[in-house]
Design a protein around this motif. Sequence first.
Motif, PDB file in Angstrom:
ATOM      1  N   TYR A 273       0.831  -1.208   0.000  1.00 11.61           N
ATOM      2  CA  TYR A 273       0.000   0.000   0.000  1.00 11.61           C
ATOM      3  C   TYR A 273       0.865   1.259   0.000  1.00 11.61           C
ATOM      4  CZ  TYR A 273      -3.171   3.587   1.856  1.00 11.61           C
ATOM      5  OH  TYR A 273      -3.888   4.743   2.040  1.00 11.61           O
ATOM      6  N   SER A 274       1.836   1.306   0.915  1.00 13.45           N
ATOM      7  CA  SER A 274       2.628   2.527   1.058  1.00 13.45           C
ATOM      8  C   SER A 274       3.561   2.772  -0.124  1.00 13.45           C
ATOM      9  CB  SER A 274       3.433   2.483   2.361  1.00 13.45           C
ATOM     10  OG  SER A 274       4.412   1.455   2.320  1.00 13.45           O
ATOM     11  N   SER A 275       4.016   1.705  -0.768  1.00 13.51           N
ATOM     12  CA  SER A 275       4.874   1.876  -1.936  1.00 13.51           C
ATOM     13  C   SER A 275       4.130   2.584  -3.058  1.00 13.51           C
ATOM     14  CB  SER A 275       5.368   0.508  -2.433  1.00 13.51           C
ATOM     15  OG  SER A 275       6.189  -0.112  -1.470  1.00 13.51           O
ATOM     16  N   ILE A 276       2.863   2.205  -3.226  1.00  9.70           N
ATOM     17  CA  ILE A 276       2.068   2.738  -4.337  1.00  9.70           C
ATOM     18  C   ILE A 276       1.399   4.058  -3.967  1.00  9.70           C
ATOM     19  CG2 ILE A 276       0.104   2.267  -5.859  1.00  9.70           C
ATOM     20  CD1 ILE A 276       0.729  -0.744  -5.426  1.00  9.70           C
ATOM     21  N   LEU A 277       0.884   4.159  -2.759  1.00 10.26           N
ATOM     22  CA  LEU A 277       0.005   5.269  -2.404  1.00 10.26           C
ATOM     23  C   LEU A 277       0.589   6.255  -1.404  1.00 10.26           C
ATOM     24  CD1 LEU A 277      -3.354   3.306  -2.116  1.00 10.26           C
ATOM     25  CD2 LEU A 277      -2.372   4.440  -4.117  1.00 10.26           C
ATOM     26  N   VAL A 278       1.824   6.019  -0.944  1.00 13.17           N
ATOM     27  CA  VAL A 278       2.437   6.952   0.005  1.00 13.17           C
ATOM     28  C   VAL A 278       3.770   7.472  -0.512  1.00 13.17           C
ATOM     29  CG1 VAL A 278       3.337   7.270   2.351  1.00 13.17           C
ATOM     30  CG2 VAL A 278       1.312   5.856   1.980  1.00 13.17           C
ATOM     31  N   ALA A 279       4.731   6.581  -0.771  1.00 12.46           N
ATOM     32  CA  ALA A 279       6.097   7.002  -1.095  1.00 12.46           C
ATOM     33  C   ALA A 279       6.158   7.835  -2.373  1.00 12.46           C
ATOM     34  CB  ALA A 279       7.004   5.775  -1.212  1.00 12.46           C
ATOM     35  N   ALA A 280       5.650   7.293  -3.480  1.00 17.67           N
ATOM     36  CA  ALA A 280       5.722   8.013  -4.756  1.00 17.67           C
ATOM     37  C   ALA A 280       4.874   9.284  -4.749  1.00 17.67           C
ATOM     38  CB  ALA A 280       5.317   7.079  -5.898  1.00 17.67           C
ATOM     39  N   PRO A 281       3.621   9.240  -4.277  1.00 17.52           N
ATOM     40  CA  PRO A 281       2.852  10.490  -4.203  1.00 17.52           C
ATOM     41  C   PRO A 281       3.517  11.552  -3.327  1.00 17.52           C
ATOM     42  CG  PRO A 281       1.380   8.614  -4.036  1.00 17.52           C
ATOM     43  CD  PRO A 281       2.778   8.077  -3.973  1.00 17.52           C
ATOM     44  N   LEU A 282       4.152  11.137  -2.231  1.00 18.39           N
ATOM     45  CA  LEU A 282       4.843  12.091  -1.371  1.00 18.39           C
ATOM     46  C   LEU A 282       5.990  12.756  -2.121  1.00 18.39           C
ATOM     47  CD1 LEU A 282       5.137  13.320   1.445  1.00 18.39           C
ATOM     48  CD2 LEU A 282       6.602  11.390   2.066  1.00 18.39           C
ATOM     49  N   LEU A 283       6.668  11.998  -2.967  1.00 17.73           N
ATOM     50  CA  LEU A 283       7.751  12.551  -3.772  1.00 17.73           C
ATOM     51  C   LEU A 283       7.232  13.645  -4.699  1.00 17.73           C
ATOM     52  CD1 LEU A 283      10.810  12.064  -4.242  1.00 17.73           C
ATOM     53  CD2 LEU A 283      10.163  10.519  -6.111  1.00 17.73           C
ATOM     54  N   VAL A 284       6.055  13.429  -5.275  1.00 12.63           N
ATOM     55  CA  VAL A 284       5.460  14.435  -6.167  1.00 12.63           C
ATOM     56  C   VAL A 284       5.056  15.674  -5.378  1.00 12.63           C
ATOM     57  CG1 VAL A 284       3.491  14.915  -7.680  1.00 12.63           C
ATOM     58  CG2 VAL A 284       4.665  12.709  -7.821  1.00 12.63           C
ATOM     59  N   ILE A 285       4.469  15.481  -4.214  1.00 14.90           N
ATOM     60  CA  ILE A 285       4.062  16.620  -3.383  1.00 14.90           C
ATOM     61  C   ILE A 285       5.266  17.464  -3.009  1.00 14.90           C
ATOM     62  CG2 ILE A 285       3.181  17.216  -1.084  1.00 14.90           C
ATOM     63  CD1 ILE A 285       1.249  14.844  -1.383  1.00 14.90           C
ATOM     64  N   TRP A 286       6.377  16.807  -2.678  1.00 11.95           N
ATOM     65  CA  TRP A 286       7.602  17.531  -2.322  1.00 11.95           C
ATOM     66  C   TRP A 286       8.168  18.259  -3.537  1.00 11.95           C
ATOM     67  CZ3 TRP A 286      11.645  14.855   1.344  1.00 11.95           C
ATOM     68  CH2 TRP A 286      12.496  15.838   1.868  1.00 11.95           C
ATOM     69  N   GLN A 287       8.182  17.587  -4.677  1.00 13.94           N
ATOM     70  CA  GLN A 287       8.715  18.185  -5.901  1.00 13.94           C
ATOM     71  C   GLN A 287       7.911  19.422  -6.307  1.00 13.94           C
ATOM     72  OE1 GLN A 287      11.363  17.415  -7.673  1.00 13.94           O
ATOM     73  NE2 GLN A 287      11.012  18.731  -9.454  1.00 13.94           N
ATOM     74  N   ASN A 288       6.577  19.341  -6.156  1.00 14.85           N
ATOM     75  CA  ASN A 288       5.704  20.439  -6.586  1.00 14.85           C
ATOM     76  C   ASN A 288       5.479  21.481  -5.488  1.00 14.85           C
ATOM     77  OD1 ASN A 288       5.443  19.101  -9.013  1.00 14.85           O
ATOM     78  ND2 ASN A 288       3.414  18.259  -8.560  1.00 14.85           N
ATOM     79  N   GLY A 289       6.057  21.259  -4.302  1.00 16.29           N
ATOM     80  CA  GLY A 289       5.881  22.204  -3.207  1.00 16.29           C
ATOM     81  C   GLY A 289       4.429  22.364  -2.792  1.00 16.29           C
ATOM     82  N   GLU A 290       3.738  21.239  -2.643  1.00 19.57           N
ATOM     83  CA  GLU A 290       2.301  21.278  -2.366  1.00 19.57           C
ATOM     84  C   GLU A 290       1.978  21.068  -0.887  1.00 19.57           C
ATOM     85  OE1 GLU A 290       0.714  19.493  -6.648  1.00 19.57           O
ATOM     86  OE2 GLU A 290       1.206  18.108  -5.014  1.00 19.57           O
ATOM     87  N   TRP A 291       2.930  21.333  -0.017  1.00 17.53           N
ATOM     88  CA  TRP A 291       2.689  21.102   1.412  1.00 17.53           C
ATOM     89  C   TRP A 291       1.524  21.936   1.930  1.00 17.53           C
ATOM     90  CZ3 TRP A 291       5.023  16.894   2.607  1.00 17.53           C
ATOM     91  CH2 TRP A 291       6.288  16.582   2.066  1.00 17.53           C
ATOM     92  N   HIS A 292       1.307  23.097   1.333  1.00 18.84           N
ATOM     93  CA  HIS A 292       0.237  23.958   1.828  1.00 18.84           C
ATOM     94  C   HIS A 292      -1.146  23.335   1.640  1.00 18.84           C
ATOM     95  CE1 HIS A 292       0.488  24.767  -2.477  1.00 18.84           C
ATOM     96  NE2 HIS A 292      -0.753  25.169  -2.416  1.00 18.84           N
TER      97      HIS A 292
END
Length: 304
Positions: A273-292
């Motif tokens: 679950y976390s490989s597909i739905l946590v790790a990679a999506p988190l990488l995109v959020i960090w790359q796009n600066g979407e923490w807000h």
Amino acid sequence: MFNIIGRRFQFFALTGLLVVVCVAALAVFGLKLGIEFSSGSLMTIRFEQTVDIGDLRDELSNIGYPGAVVQVTNSGDFQIRTVTLADESRESMKQALAARFGANTEEGFTNIEQTVSQHTIRTVIIAMAVAALGIVLYVTYAFRKMPHPFRYGVCGIVAMVFDVIMVIGIFALLAGLLKWELDLMFITGLLAVIGYSINDKIVIFDRIREKTQRGGVTDFAALVNSSLVETLTRSLITGICTLFTIIALMLFVGSTIMNFLVVLLIGILAGTYSSILVAAPLLVIWQNGEWHRFLPWRRSPAEP
């Protein structure tokens, strides 16, 4: 094509809910430490006649051991976990049980002192901390030619922490219902889950690296999503095949390594679950600066 990354915030909401449920289960049921982590005595005893485990617990309570933990081994023996027993108390217990249930034979006896259990706990904590640090350093080095390689290691560790929370929370629930204890088999399973989980995430990260190095894709979210879709079958098949092996061991090996197998079972499901739905999506959020996006009061009116 599945748009997994496009729904990353919905999946993160689900992940947050799962974490809350697991933390609540841990808070309600807690984890009863096995003899390896707390001082006490562990006696393995065999009765010549059939004894009901409930009757045995009741009798132990009657003779002054209301907190005793009783488990049945594959061979039909009983493992009785109590406070530390002196020789006199040990013999007294055996005589009392013999008077109630008939002749018995002591198959094994272990005393664990407080200093030994404290050393075990420190060793486990150090082992897990070293493992986490080693993973971050290894992943950072492996992806050193990628922009922001440190992010890959951190995202892997965050997803791994989710796996650990899931394992501990669900195990706490099962342990509370089934009277299980946290023992070294649990820790062994947890370390195995960490290794399996990070391997699965590196496979996805490696596909992202390959596609990034080829060039031609400017949208990082689309690149990560296509990488996830391309590795999705591999992740699911690997997880399912591993689950079949674990279930077979549960059916044919039984209680001797049940804690280990349960931890693996939960960890494989959580790791996939976390490989597909946590790790990679988190990488995109960090790359796009979407923490807000996680702070509703900081969203712009145009954002959902």
